[in-house]
Design an enzyme around this catalytic site. Structure first.
Site, short mmCIF file in Angstrom:
data_model
loop_
_atom_site.label_atom_id
_atom_site.label_comp_id
_atom_site.label_asym_id
_atom_site.label_seq_id
_atom_site.Cartn_x
_atom_site.Cartn_y
_atom_site.Cartn_z
N TYR A 36 37.05 87.05 61.67
CA TYR A 36 36.20 88.18 62.05
C TYR A 36 35.19 87.72 63.10
CZ TYR A 36 38.48 90.12 57.94
OH TYR A 36 39.42 90.54 57.04
N GLY B 63 39.11 85.82 42.70
CA GLY B 63 39.46 87.16 43.15
C GLY B 63 40.56 87.76 42.31
N ARG B 64 41.79 87.30 42.52
CA ARG B 64 42.94 87.89 41.81
C ARG B 64 42.81 87.86 40.29
NH1 ARG B 64 44.93 85.74 46.48
NH2 ARG B 64 46.23 87.12 47.78
N PRO C 293 34.40 88.23 46.86
CA PRO C 293 34.49 89.44 47.69
C PRO C 293 35.95 89.80 47.94
CG PRO C 293 33.77 87.54 48.99
CD PRO C 293 33.78 87.11 47.56
#
Length: 767
Positions: free
Chosen positions: A581, A722-723, A423
């Site tokens: 979060y 991700g990257r 994500p």
């Protein structure tokens, strides 16, 4: 130049002979408190590459050292009634006493003054020894360096005392391979590290965790009783050979390893080398290597400095700085590898129930210095056996593919490989609605071959967004927009789609990151919710402490979003409980300071996230899996620890979670992460193997070798990247081409493109 070397171990002696060889006029004195033949270790191990460094530094000592070597290529692992052998490792051993004698002789030949049975109690003693005017003082006095301790305010050492216990013994058993024995009994798990270093003698190190050590009664035994107990423990393999010790000078036969680091390696004219500067756990056999390679560099920079070094502290300081800069990176690299190895052996109980094939593979790759493909180069037959075993266990119908290309099933969802598109918040939605960008971004990576594709954190309400650009699932129009993307992925690839749902909590109402990190909006800010009125950062709003009514409303928003996810056709659902979060803010004590049933203990702090998860699980289809993303550590003293993360993972699995997505940090601006390759994978490993819960690893995983190693070693079940997927949407297809793997599940147009890619790689046009 006048040099005083404190300590006549390998670092001090090797430095002295190298500098004397380069600068014969230098006056070099070594002070050693022991006698010439005293030594309290047994064998020393060097790799082939290290030996090449020795050859270049001093051919005379290199030839004498290598003439005394015992060589081996194989590693034998004895575990659970099996012995598994892996070859091609290329190591050599020498008796520590023999190594010291060679270096002592070489020093004498070159004119180094080595004074034995001379103990330096303080630097003031140097004057009495005629060394008070030394230009350079080399502290080679080991892990318990007195010089380092006296100048601690300048060197700023960090000493990490590890928990495992070990006793360093010898034996006459003639090992033909580097051998590991693992014994599991009613007291715990015990291991032995063994290797031969001459024709008659071998090293035999016995190690165990502290609980096993105490349960076996080792804490109450003297040296002779300890040796006898170890002989009995490993008697089936010693075949009548005895164990022996040369450490009667120690107060206890058992030791704990101390990891030594220093912020600075020099002060005025004093410089640290070897174990005084850094230590590396014996399980990677690099302590003496590091010490002697320190000596090579320090001798070189002092020799290159010329006579000016003895006249001014400025040039001397420059030489020391060059030495530290060159050596610290290498030391840290090996210390990081050693830390991984140390932790593996400290937690052998975590792995001992694995099949012997996976246990051995995990052992061989524990430090991250040995990769999947390097094992193939060393011993293709061994690695082929591992891949066949893993493929059979995974239920692969494609023979024995690389582990990353085996299928994995959660409930009724099977992904065709272990590669996950992580994500990634893209901040490109309009009022929460994903658009053309998201279709291209996620769709391209799905057709790039990954088995599972995650959405970015999709917010369950407008006031639950991080920024105005965050994607959402809280309005009817969002369902259709997401449905379009999911349908494309399902229609054009074999990938599965996971919807990640979250609420920004105290990190919300900020600008998109390229306009400033954690910067409040200039206008249009919305009120923030959190478990406590604790702002994430000083510049952000102070959030309102949530009431029970707030909790009910947020819980219902997550449930509504989950229902929308069903409508949109997602295969899997994830609750975001990481990165500070809202759900994460409840779990970490850094932001949850409540005094009611939702604060205090870890069981209380996870209570509300569990309530939300249970409510989502109740509406999510029973045949579709759910996961939870957690921050397994806050990287802050007093925050969430790996042990806390294990408790959190168990709580979510009890509530119906199928897999835990293991991230770390981003919960506090005071975090001090320890970055590196695959730096979060050890937390996935801990959760997975302490609890037997499937996990997803994420965090600086960049290449196929790393994915194969993580999966085959059982450190995770899926790997999220991700990257790498940002820079190459077709990362998985490219990895398959490079590994020579053909997946019959991929559509024909993929295979055509893949064959073109193979030809391009073969022609050397691209890596």
């Amino acid at each position: 130049m006048k040099v005083a070397v404190i300590g006549g171990g390998p670092a001090g002696l090797y430095f002295s002979l190298l500098l004397k060889q380069a600068r014969p006029e230098a006056d070099i004195t070594v002070l050693e408190r022991n006698r010439p033949d005293d030594t309290f270790g047994w064998g020393v191990v060097f790799s082939d590459q290290t030996l090449e460094n020795f050859r270049a530094a001093d051919a005379a000592s290199f030839e004498r050292i290598t003439a005394s070597f015992a060589h081996w290529d194989d590693i034998d692992v004895y575990v659970r009634g099996r012995v598994i052998t892996s070859g091609g490792h290329g190591f050599a051993g020498i008796a520590r006493r023999k190594l010291l004698n060679i270096l002592q002789e070489r020093c004498a030949e070159l004119g180094v003054d080595v004074r034995f049975e001379t103990e330096l109690k303080s630097e003031t003693d140097l004057a009495e020894l005629g060394l008070g005017d030394a230009d350079v003082i080399v502290a080679a006095d080991g892990v318990n360096s007195a010089i380092r301790a006296r100048h601690a305010q300048h060197f700023r050492p960090a000493l990490d005392v590890r928990t495992a216990r070990f006793v360093w013994l010898g034996t006459t058993f003639p090992f033909e391979a580097f051998t590991f024995y693992f014994v599991e009994n009613e007291h715990g798990v015990f291991q032995a590290h063994c290797y031969r270093f001459d024709e008659q003698t071998s090293t035999f190190i016995v190690e165990c965790d502290e609980a096993s050590w105490r349960h076996a009664g080792f804490d109450a035994l003297d040296l002779d009783a300890t040796v006898a107990a170890c002989e009995k423990l490993f008697a089936p393999w010693l075949k009548g050979h005895r164990l022996m010790s040369n450490a009667r000078h120690l107060a206890s036969p058992w030791s704990t390893f101390v990891r030594v680091m220093n912020e600075k390696w020099f002060h005025e004219n004093v410089v640290l080398v070897g174990d005084a500067a850094h230590t590396a756990h014996f399980s990677i056999g690099s302590g003496t290597k590091l010490a002697m390679e320190d000596a090579i560099v320090l001798a070189r920079v002092l020799a290159q400095g010329g006579p000016a070094l003895s006249l001014s502290k400025g040039p001397l300081g420059d030489a020391f700085a060059t030495y530290q800069d060159e050596r610290m990176t290498e030391a840290l690299r090996l210390q990081n590898a050693a830390r991984n190895s140390t932790e593996w052996f400290e937690h052998v109980k975590r792995y001992i129930s694995m099949d012997a094939e996976q246990f051995t593979y995990s052992l061989l790759t524990r430090s991250q210095r040995v990769s999947h493909e390097s094992l193939r180069l060393r011993d293709a037959e061994y690695l082929g056996g591992v891949e066949r075993w893993f493929a059979a266990r995974a239920g692969s119908d494609a023979g024995a593919p690389p582990p990353m290309f085996t299928p994995f099933t959660l409930r009724d969802m099977t992904v065709i490989n272990r590669v996950v598109v992580a994500p990634m918040d893209m901040y490109s939605a309009a009022d929460g609605t994903p658009g053309e960008f998201h279709l291209v971004h996620l769709g391209t990576r799905a057709i790039g071959g990954a088995g599972l594709v995650f959405t970015e954190m999709t917010c369950v309400s407008a006031d639950g967004r991080i920024t105005p650009g965050c994607a959402g699932m809280y309005e009817a129009g969002h369902v259709g927009a997401w449905r379009r993307i999911v349908d494309f992925v399902h229609g054009e690839s074999r990938a599965k789609m996971c919807l990640q749902l979250g609420h920004a909590g105290p990190k919300g109402s900020t600008k998109v990151p390229w306009l400033g990190e954690d910067v409040p909006l200039d206008e249009g800010n919305w009120a923030l919710l959190a478990p406590s009125a604790v702002p994430y950062a000083p510049q952000l709003q102070v959030p309102r402490e949530m009431t029970r009514a707030d909790m009910d409303r947020v819980r219902d928003q997550f449930v509504a979003a989950a229902r929308m996810g069903i409508e949109a056709g997602f295969d899997m659902l994830e609750l975001h409980c990481a990165h500070g979060y809202l759900m994460s803010a409840f779990i970490t004590p850094l932001s949850n300071v409540r005094t009611d049933e939702y604060g205090g203990s870890i069981a209380n702090r996870v209570r509300f996230p569990i309530e939300v998860f249970r409510a989502m699980r109740a509406v999510w289809p029973a045949d579709r899996p759910m996961s939870v993303r957690v921050s397994a550590t806050d990287w802050v003293d007093g925050g969430v620890t790996g042990e806390d993360a294990v408790a959190v993972a168990r709580a979510f699995v009890d509530a119906g979670a199928d897999i835990i997505h293991v991230s770390t940090g981003q919960t506090s601006i005071h975090a001090k992460p320890v970055y590196g390759r695959m730096y979060q994978t050890p937390f996935s490993d801990q959760i997975r193997n302490d609890t037997h819960i499937p996990t997803i690893a994420v965090g600086n995983i960049t290449d196929a070798e790393q994915v194969n190693a993580i999966i085959a070693a059982g450190r995770a079940d899926l790997c999220a990247l991700g990257r790498p997927h940002l820079t190459d949407p077709f990362w998985t297809l490219r990895a398959a081409a490079q590994l020579g793997y053909r997946d019959q599940h991929w559509p024909a147009q993929y295979l055509t493109g893949r064959r073109q890619l193979e030809r391009t790689i073969a022609k050397g046009r691209t890596t």
